[in-house]
Design an enzyme around this catalytic site. Sequence first.
Site, PDB file in Angstrom:
ATOM      1  N   ASP A  15       0.776  -1.149  -0.156  1.00  0.00           N
ATOM      2  CA  ASP A  15       0.053   0.200   0.061  1.00  0.00           C
ATOM      3  C   ASP A  15       0.931   1.169   0.051  1.00  0.00           C
ATOM      4  O   ASP A  15       2.170   1.288   0.308  1.00  0.00           O
ATOM      5  CB  ASP A  15      -1.048  -0.210   1.207  1.00  0.00           C
ATOM      6  CG  ASP A  15      -1.497   1.141   1.348  1.00  0.00           C
ATOM      7  OD1 ASP A  15      -2.036   1.722   0.355  1.00  0.00           O
ATOM      8  OD2 ASP A  15      -1.710   1.867   2.488  1.00  0.00           O
ATOM      9  N   LEU A  16       0.608   2.410  -0.312  1.00  0.00           N
ATOM     10  CA  LEU A  16       1.266   3.688  -0.413  1.00  0.00           C
ATOM     11  C   LEU A  16       1.167   4.572   0.896  1.00  0.00           C
ATOM     12  O   LEU A  16       1.866   4.711   1.835  1.00  0.00           O
ATOM     13  CB  LEU A  16       1.160   4.358  -1.552  1.00  0.00           C
ATOM     14  CG  LEU A  16       1.710   5.549  -1.886  1.00  0.00           C
ATOM     15  CD1 LEU A  16       3.118   5.643  -1.915  1.00  0.00           C
ATOM     16  CD2 LEU A  16       1.220   6.431  -3.054  1.00  0.00           C
ATOM     17  N   ASP A  17      -0.493   5.114   0.778  1.00  0.00           N
ATOM     18  CA  ASP A  17      -0.703   6.185   1.744  1.00  0.00           C
ATOM     19  C   ASP A  17      -0.772   5.579   3.181  1.00  0.00           C
ATOM     20  O   ASP A  17      -1.439   4.445   3.435  1.00  0.00           O
ATOM     21  CB  ASP A  17      -1.944   6.600   1.391  1.00  0.00           C
ATOM     22  CG  ASP A  17      -2.062   7.302   0.268  1.00  0.00           C
ATOM     23  OD1 ASP A  17      -1.138   8.151  -0.178  1.00  0.00           O
ATOM     24  OD2 ASP A  17      -3.130   7.101  -0.709  1.00  0.00           O
ATOM     25  N   THR A  23       0.929  10.534   3.731  1.00  0.00           N
ATOM     26  CA  THR A  23       0.043  10.989   3.207  1.00  0.00           C
ATOM     27  C   THR A  23      -1.331  10.801   3.586  1.00  0.00           C
ATOM     28  O   THR A  23      -2.362  11.627   3.206  1.00  0.00           O
ATOM     29  CB  THR A  23      -0.010  10.536   1.496  1.00  0.00           C
ATOM     30  OG1 THR A  23       0.249   9.342   1.692  1.00  0.00           O
ATOM     31  CG2 THR A  23       0.922  11.511   0.691  1.00  0.00           C
ATOM     32  N   LYS A  51      -9.583   5.228   5.626  1.00  0.00           N
ATOM     33  CA  LYS A  51      -8.289   4.736   5.090  1.00  0.00           C
ATOM     34  C   LYS A  51      -8.311   3.543   4.201  1.00  0.00           C
ATOM     35  O   LYS A  51      -9.056   2.574   4.304  1.00  0.00           O
ATOM     36  CB  LYS A  51      -7.157   4.416   6.221  1.00  0.00           C
ATOM     37  CG  LYS A  51      -6.716   5.327   7.064  1.00  0.00           C
ATOM     38  CD  LYS A  51      -6.009   5.156   8.291  1.00  0.00           C
ATOM     39  CE  LYS A  51      -5.647   6.325   9.091  1.00  0.00           C
ATOM     40  NZ  LYS A  51      -4.984   5.881  10.283  1.00  0.00           N
ATOM     41  N   SER A 122      -2.193   0.383  -4.302  1.00  0.00           N
ATOM     42  CA  SER A 122      -2.655   1.592  -3.586  1.00  0.00           C
ATOM     43  C   SER A 122      -4.234   1.829  -4.366  1.00  0.00           C
ATOM     44  O   SER A 122      -4.116   1.823  -5.699  1.00  0.00           O
ATOM     45  CB  SER A 122      -1.831   2.744  -3.923  1.00  0.00           C
ATOM     46  OG  SER A 122      -2.328   4.261  -3.406  1.00  0.00           O
ATOM     47  N   ALA A 123      -5.051   2.315  -3.582  1.00  0.00           N
ATOM     48  CA  ALA A 123      -6.295   2.583  -4.072  1.00  0.00           C
ATOM     49  C   ALA A 123      -6.286   4.235  -4.782  1.00  0.00           C
ATOM     50  O   ALA A 123      -7.242   4.872  -5.376  1.00  0.00           O
ATOM     51  CB  ALA A 123      -7.522   2.818  -3.095  1.00  0.00           C
ATOM     52  N   LYS A 153     -10.706  -1.718  -2.081  1.00  0.00           N
ATOM     53  CA  LYS A 153     -10.580  -2.384  -0.549  1.00  0.00           C
ATOM     54  C   LYS A 153     -12.007  -2.232   0.121  1.00  0.00           C
ATOM     55  O   LYS A 153     -12.395  -1.215   0.271  1.00  0.00           O
ATOM     56  CB  LYS A 153      -9.584  -2.010   0.031  1.00  0.00           C
ATOM     57  CG  LYS A 153      -8.180  -1.875  -0.902  1.00  0.00           C
ATOM     58  CD  LYS A 153      -7.007  -1.227  -0.088  1.00  0.00           C
ATOM     59  CE  LYS A 153      -5.655  -0.947  -0.941  1.00  0.00           C
ATOM     60  NZ  LYS A 153      -4.733  -0.398  -0.445  1.00  0.00           N
ATOM     61  N   GLU A 177       0.043  -3.181   4.856  1.00  0.00           N
ATOM     62  CA  GLU A 177      -1.156  -2.051   5.025  1.00  0.00           C
ATOM     63  C   GLU A 177      -1.161  -1.268   6.203  1.00  0.00           C
ATOM     64  O   GLU A 177      -0.685  -1.797   7.458  1.00  0.00           O
ATOM     65  CB  GLU A 177      -2.488  -2.868   4.907  1.00  0.00           C
ATOM     66  CG  GLU A 177      -2.968  -2.937   3.438  1.00  0.00           C
ATOM     67  CD  GLU A 177      -3.718  -1.879   3.036  1.00  0.00           C
ATOM     68  OE1 GLU A 177      -3.859  -0.797   3.817  1.00  0.00           O
ATOM     69  OE2 GLU A 177      -3.830  -1.628   1.694  1.00  0.00           O
ATOM     70  N   ASP A 178      -1.854  -0.187   6.084  1.00  0.00           N
ATOM     71  CA  ASP A 178      -2.205   0.494   7.515  1.00  0.00           C
ATOM     72  C   ASP A 178      -3.503   0.750   7.493  1.00  0.00           C
ATOM     73  O   ASP A 178      -4.066   1.194   8.665  1.00  0.00           O
ATOM     74  CB  ASP A 178      -1.530   1.920   7.434  1.00  0.00           C
ATOM     75  CG  ASP A 178      -2.353   2.604   6.298  1.00  0.00           C
ATOM     76  OD1 ASP A 178      -2.629   2.171   5.222  1.00  0.00           O
ATOM     77  OD2 ASP A 178      -2.660   4.105   6.843  1.00  0.00           O
TER      78      ASP A 178
HETATM   79  C1  BG6 Z   1      -5.865   5.391  -0.679  1.00  0.00           C
HETATM   80  C2  BG6 Z   1      -6.132   6.437   0.729  1.00  0.00           C
HETATM   81  O1  BG6 Z   1      -4.798   5.017  -0.520  1.00  0.00           O
HETATM   82  O2  BG6 Z   1      -6.415   5.923  -1.656  1.00  0.00           O
HETATM   83  C3  BG6 Z   1      -7.549   7.005   0.684  1.00  0.00           C
HETATM   84  O3  BG6 Z   1      -5.758   5.566   1.856  1.00  0.00           O
HETATM   85  C4  BG6 Z   1      -7.758   7.582  -0.623  1.00  0.00           C
HETATM   86  O4  BG6 Z   1      -7.670   7.896   1.997  1.00  0.00           O
HETATM   87  C5  BG6 Z   1      -7.536   6.497  -1.571  1.00  0.00           C
HETATM   88  O5  BG6 Z   1      -9.176   7.893  -0.274  1.00  0.00           O
HETATM   89  C6  BG6 Z   1      -8.158   7.269  -3.044  1.00  0.00           C
HETATM   90  O6  BG6 Z   1      -6.892   8.142  -3.350  1.00  0.00           O
HETATM   91  P1  BG6 Z   1      -7.109   9.221  -4.503  1.00  0.00           P
HETATM   92  O7  BG6 Z   1      -5.951  10.061  -4.219  1.00  0.00           O
HETATM   93  O8  BG6 Z   1      -7.412   8.750  -5.839  1.00  0.00           O
HETATM   94  O9  BG6 Z   1      -8.313  10.195  -4.096  1.00  0.00           O
HETATM   95 MG    MG Z   2      -3.143   3.139   3.425  1.00  0.00          MG
END
Ligand code: BG6
Ligand code: MG
Length: 225
Positions: A15-17, A23, A51, A122-123, A153, A177-178
């Site tokens: 995962d990234l964020d 972030t 999240k 990452s989403a 997710k 993951e977080d």
């Molecule tokens: C996830 C974050 O990685 O990405 C969420 O944990 C976020 O908080 C989701 O809503 C979608 O991100 P983005 O940048 O496409 O709006």
């Molecule tokens: Mg995350």
Amino acid sequence: MIMAKFSDIKGFVFDLDGVITDTSVFHSQAWHQVADKVGAPWSKELEDGLKGISRMDSLEMILKAGNLQDHYTDDQKVDLATEKNTNYLKLVDKMTPANILPGIKEFLDEIKDGGYLLSLASASKNAPTVLEKLQLTNYFPKIVDPKTLSKGKPDPEIYLKGAELINLKPEQCIGVEDAAAGVESINAAGETSIGIGDKTILKDADVNFTDTSEMTLANIKEQMD
Ligand code: BG6
Ligand code: MG
């Protein structure tokens, strides 16, 4: 429940964020502004629940928290989500490699040197931009494109695609993951899950670390074997 042995592991799906970088705080900040604007209550539970959740699904959760889901047209919802993203990108724009979480660069090097494969699940549609800011693009030639997903997710799709991109079976992968929704996604995909953060929230993870600085191959092996 851990199905795999550490020696079966050939790759990591990240995962990234909130895992690679801080972030998740920026996402929360930007969503909090939207919640205030529409008059939805903001809480720690809502913040944690957002999240890992895609942009439009996050907005729906915020509106639902204020019982406001029927107060906006689809076009107005897109406008709110766009506004959130604009605010989020202003925060991302200021990022530098100093925003990489403790121990992550070292862990990525350890993975690379150990011959493990790596992909990103990452989403976030902003993931490539964030990786550029962190100067980590070269570590992630394989990134799941969230636009190709039919479900976000906690559905396993994103982690299954992460394994597929590096030609591994799910049981050969560890997902990191977080978010509770992310751990659920990894587990449902049949991968070994690492949860970074509050162990009471990430209680379903196979391996837990309170902080990214604890994540090393030796510490993972210790919790798996
Ligand atoms: C996830 C974050 O990685 O990405 C969420 O944990 C976020 O908080 C989701 O809503 C979608 O991100 P983005 O940048 O496409 O709006
Ligand atoms: Mg995350």
